[in-house]
Design a protein around this motif. Sequence first.
Motif, PDB file in Angstrom:
ATOM      1  N   LEU A 164      -9.416 -31.859 -28.852  1.00 34.36           N
ATOM      2  CA  LEU A 164      -9.731 -31.849 -27.448  1.00 34.36           C
ATOM      3  C   LEU A 164      -8.431 -32.292 -26.534  1.00 34.36           C
ATOM      4  N   THR A 165      -8.521 -31.735 -25.373  1.00 37.73           N
ATOM      5  CA  THR A 165      -7.421 -32.339 -24.483  1.00 37.73           C
ATOM      6  C   THR A 165      -7.968 -33.598 -23.992  1.00 37.73           C
ATOM      7  N   GLU A 166      -7.059 -34.371 -22.999  1.00 41.07           N
ATOM      8  CA  GLU A 166      -7.697 -35.505 -22.411  1.00 41.07           C
ATOM      9  C   GLU A 166      -8.965 -35.165 -21.528  1.00 41.07           C
ATOM     10  N   ARG A 167      -8.951 -34.174 -21.115  1.00 41.61           N
ATOM     11  CA  ARG A 167     -10.048 -33.667 -20.061  1.00 41.61           C
ATOM     12  C   ARG A 167     -11.440 -33.408 -21.258  1.00 41.61           C
ATOM     13  N   GLY A 168     -11.051 -32.851 -22.322  1.00 35.92           N
ATOM     14  CA  GLY A 168     -12.232 -32.780 -23.510  1.00 35.92           C
ATOM     15  C   GLY A 168     -12.727 -34.099 -23.892  1.00 35.92           C
ATOM     16  N   MET A 169     -11.610 -34.873 -24.085  1.00 41.58           N
ATOM     17  CA  MET A 169     -12.134 -36.561 -24.582  1.00 41.58           C
ATOM     18  C   MET A 169     -13.351 -36.789 -23.499  1.00 41.58           C
ATOM     19  N   LEU A 170     -12.942 -36.739 -22.313  1.00 36.76           N
ATOM     20  CA  LEU A 170     -13.970 -37.059 -21.198  1.00 36.76           C
ATOM     21  C   LEU A 170     -15.090 -36.376 -21.215  1.00 36.76           C
ATOM     22  N   TYR A 171     -15.057 -35.264 -21.558  1.00 35.87           N
ATOM     23  CA  TYR A 171     -16.295 -34.433 -21.470  1.00 35.87           C
ATOM     24  C   TYR A 171     -16.734 -33.583 -23.022  1.00 35.87           C
ATOM     25  N   TYR A 172     -16.728 -34.708 -23.642  1.00 34.98           N
ATOM     26  CA  TYR A 172     -16.961 -34.231 -25.331  1.00 34.98           C
ATOM     27  C   TYR A 172     -18.359 -33.636 -25.474  1.00 34.98           C
ATOM     28  N   ASP A 173     -19.214 -34.251 -24.779  1.00 36.33           N
ATOM     29  CA  ASP A 173     -20.603 -33.643 -24.845  1.00 36.33           C
ATOM     30  C   ASP A 173     -20.753 -32.277 -24.509  1.00 36.33           C
ATOM     31  N   THR A 174     -20.024 -31.977 -23.333  1.00 34.10           N
ATOM     32  CA  THR A 174     -20.163 -30.675 -22.795  1.00 34.10           C
ATOM     33  C   THR A 174     -19.732 -29.722 -23.970  1.00 34.10           C
ATOM     34  N   VAL A 175     -18.548 -30.117 -24.646  1.00 34.57           N
ATOM     35  CA  VAL A 175     -17.762 -29.386 -25.748  1.00 34.57           C
ATOM     36  C   VAL A 175     -18.778 -29.128 -26.845  1.00 34.57           C
ATOM     37  N   ARG A 187      -9.176 -37.768 -32.692  1.00 28.08           N
ATOM     38  CA  ARG A 187      -8.135 -37.210 -31.598  1.00 28.08           C
ATOM     39  C   ARG A 187      -7.409 -36.280 -32.360  1.00 28.08           C
ATOM     40  N   GLU A 188      -6.936 -36.283 -33.826  1.00 32.35           N
ATOM     41  CA  GLU A 188      -6.036 -35.397 -34.071  1.00 32.35           C
ATOM     42  C   GLU A 188      -6.668 -34.076 -34.462  1.00 32.35           C
ATOM     43  N   GLY A 189      -8.109 -33.725 -34.287  1.00 31.54           N
ATOM     44  CA  GLY A 189      -8.729 -32.592 -34.329  1.00 31.54           C
ATOM     45  C   GLY A 189      -9.114 -32.094 -35.646  1.00 31.54           C
ATOM     46  N   VAL A 190      -9.124 -30.805 -35.829  1.00 27.91           N
ATOM     47  CA  VAL A 190      -9.443 -30.113 -36.927  1.00 27.91           C
ATOM     48  C   VAL A 190      -8.476 -29.085 -37.314  1.00 27.91           C
ATOM     49  N   ARG A 248      -6.972 -44.938 -28.673  1.00 29.23           N
ATOM     50  CA  ARG A 248      -8.443 -44.260 -28.758  1.00 29.23           C
ATOM     51  C   ARG A 248      -8.149 -43.080 -29.998  1.00 29.23           C
ATOM     52  N   TYR A 249      -8.784 -43.310 -31.272  1.00 33.22           N
ATOM     53  CA  TYR A 249      -8.404 -42.363 -32.121  1.00 33.22           C
ATOM     54  C   TYR A 249      -9.760 -41.404 -32.297  1.00 33.22           C
ATOM     55  N   GLU A 250     -10.866 -41.719 -31.675  1.00 31.89           N
ATOM     56  CA  GLU A 250     -11.949 -41.072 -31.806  1.00 31.89           C
ATOM     57  C   GLU A 250     -12.655 -41.274 -30.460  1.00 31.89           C
ATOM     58  N   ILE A 251     -13.651 -40.430 -30.197  1.00 34.74           N
ATOM     59  CA  ILE A 251     -14.198 -40.505 -28.755  1.00 34.74           C
ATOM     60  C   ILE A 251     -14.773 -41.888 -28.475  1.00 34.74           C
ATOM     61  N   SER A 252     -15.407 -42.560 -29.353  1.00 33.09           N
ATOM     62  CA  SER A 252     -15.861 -43.852 -29.006  1.00 33.09           C
ATOM     63  C   SER A 252     -15.164 -45.047 -29.808  1.00 33.09           C
ATOM     64  N   ALA A 291      -7.306 -27.819 -26.915  1.00 41.11           N
ATOM     65  CA  ALA A 291      -5.946 -27.232 -27.051  1.00 41.11           C
ATOM     66  C   ALA A 291      -5.692 -27.004 -28.400  1.00 41.11           C
ATOM     67  N   GLN A 292      -4.750 -26.130 -28.796  1.00 39.12           N
ATOM     68  CA  GLN A 292      -4.389 -25.543 -30.196  1.00 39.12           C
ATOM     69  C   GLN A 292      -3.016 -25.523 -30.239  1.00 39.12           C
ATOM     70  N   ARG A 293      -2.381 -26.094 -31.391  1.00 41.48           N
ATOM     71  CA  ARG A 293      -1.076 -26.041 -31.585  1.00 41.48           C
ATOM     72  C   ARG A 293      -1.001 -25.874 -33.359  1.00 41.48           C
ATOM     73  N   GLY A 294      -0.526 -24.464 -33.322  1.00 42.48           N
ATOM     74  CA  GLY A 294      -0.809 -23.788 -34.752  1.00 42.48           C
ATOM     75  C   GLY A 294      -2.207 -23.675 -35.180  1.00 42.48           C
ATOM     76  N   THR A 295      -2.565 -24.289 -36.205  1.00 39.90           N
ATOM     77  CA  THR A 295      -4.123 -24.031 -36.661  1.00 39.90           C
ATOM     78  C   THR A 295      -4.770 -25.395 -36.254  1.00 39.90           C
ATOM     79  N   GLN A 296      -3.924 -26.423 -35.643  1.00 31.44           N
ATOM     80  CA  GLN A 296      -4.736 -27.580 -35.217  1.00 31.44           C
ATOM     81  C   GLN A 296      -5.388 -27.500 -33.810  1.00 31.44           C
ATOM     82  N   LEU A 297      -6.685 -27.580 -34.044  1.00 28.84           N
ATOM     83  CA  LEU A 297      -7.513 -27.495 -32.463  1.00 28.84           C
ATOM     84  C   LEU A 297      -7.957 -29.020 -32.294  1.00 28.84           C
TER      85      LEU A 297
END
Length: 359
Positions: A343-354, A307-310, A223-227, A335-341
């Motif tokens: 989605l978490t696994e939970r965020g992937m499930l609830y992307y519409d909310t994010v 998945r890799e975020g922004v 899964r490299y993107e929500i859908s 989740a944030q690592r350095g400047t990379q933001l």
Amino acid sequence: MISLYFHIPFCTKKCPYCHFYVIPNRPAYQQLLSEALALEWRMQQPLMEGRPVTSIYFGGGTPSLFTEIGPLLTQIPRASDCEITIEANPEESSLELFSHFVQLGINRLSLGVQSLDDRSLQTLERIHTAERAKRAIFDAAKAGFKNISLDLMYDLPGQTEESWAFTLDQLRDLPIQHLSLYNLTIEPHTSFHKRKVQLPQPELSLQLLQTALERLASLGLNRYEISAFARPGFESRHNLGYWTGRPFLGFGPSAYSFWEGERFRNVANIHKYARALREGQSPVDFREKLPYPAHLKERLAVGLRVREGVNLATFPLDADTARVIEELKRNNLLAQRGTQLQLTERGMLYYDTVASEMI
Ligand code: SF4
């Protein structure tokens, strides 16, 4: 680098859930579209000069029904490794047609399979059967396509976990490299909407998604993107462009473009579209350029689909968005690592909310 999208609106039959601009496949419309696309192509030349084309996408509708794909493609100067995708439906496909596409240099096929369970296909009122869909996939591979993507839909009326698992289990035997997974939504002005068709309850819907995530992971489709799911190296270059803000030009009635921060759309009517071009006018009937910070919020929300975020270093955030991000991090959606933001696994499930919090 830029991308090009061609909207080819022909369909043999309008599906009851479809909200795209589609028209019957008639010779007169084929002719009209062919002439209008040639005019639009000429009109947009100045924008494209010196901008290498990295991906081309023929979407619709059913672009495989368009008889002028070959002449259209020959006009387009493009990078030697350009990704060229065409959408097709199983019922109108054949080994001969797919071989023709491969000869034209089209190197990616997106098949509107939707389900491999005949009961679900009947619910969706699709013309093809599961057997026909599988034959189309094998024909595509035999014709030489090395990058085959399927569209599948879940959250269908009356769908059970067993019926969904039945579709997913058949993927193991198919020569596919990519899969796009959509939940059915009931859009206004569709037949399903008029008939007040009911979708599964949210708990079942989540369960269906989780079943898909497990099965697809076990098949090596990441899964490299929500859908979107792909084998390594087969992520859709064209779609990644949408999610990461690459400029693209859309051609054809109802086609969207994103260019220099502005989004615009051609009129969704083949007669108006062709008339405007014949008169030397732009066929665009909608334009939008979001001001700061709205455009950044939107880019951020769309970019987070991947998945890799922004990289936040490229987003000059306003205080309000920064506060929303902190809140979403606290809720284990980001989740944030350095400047990379990302989605978490939970965020992937609830992307519409994010996304709705962000925008
Ligand atoms: S085949 Fe696709 S584009 Fe055509 S009507 Fe059905 S859903 Fe819409």
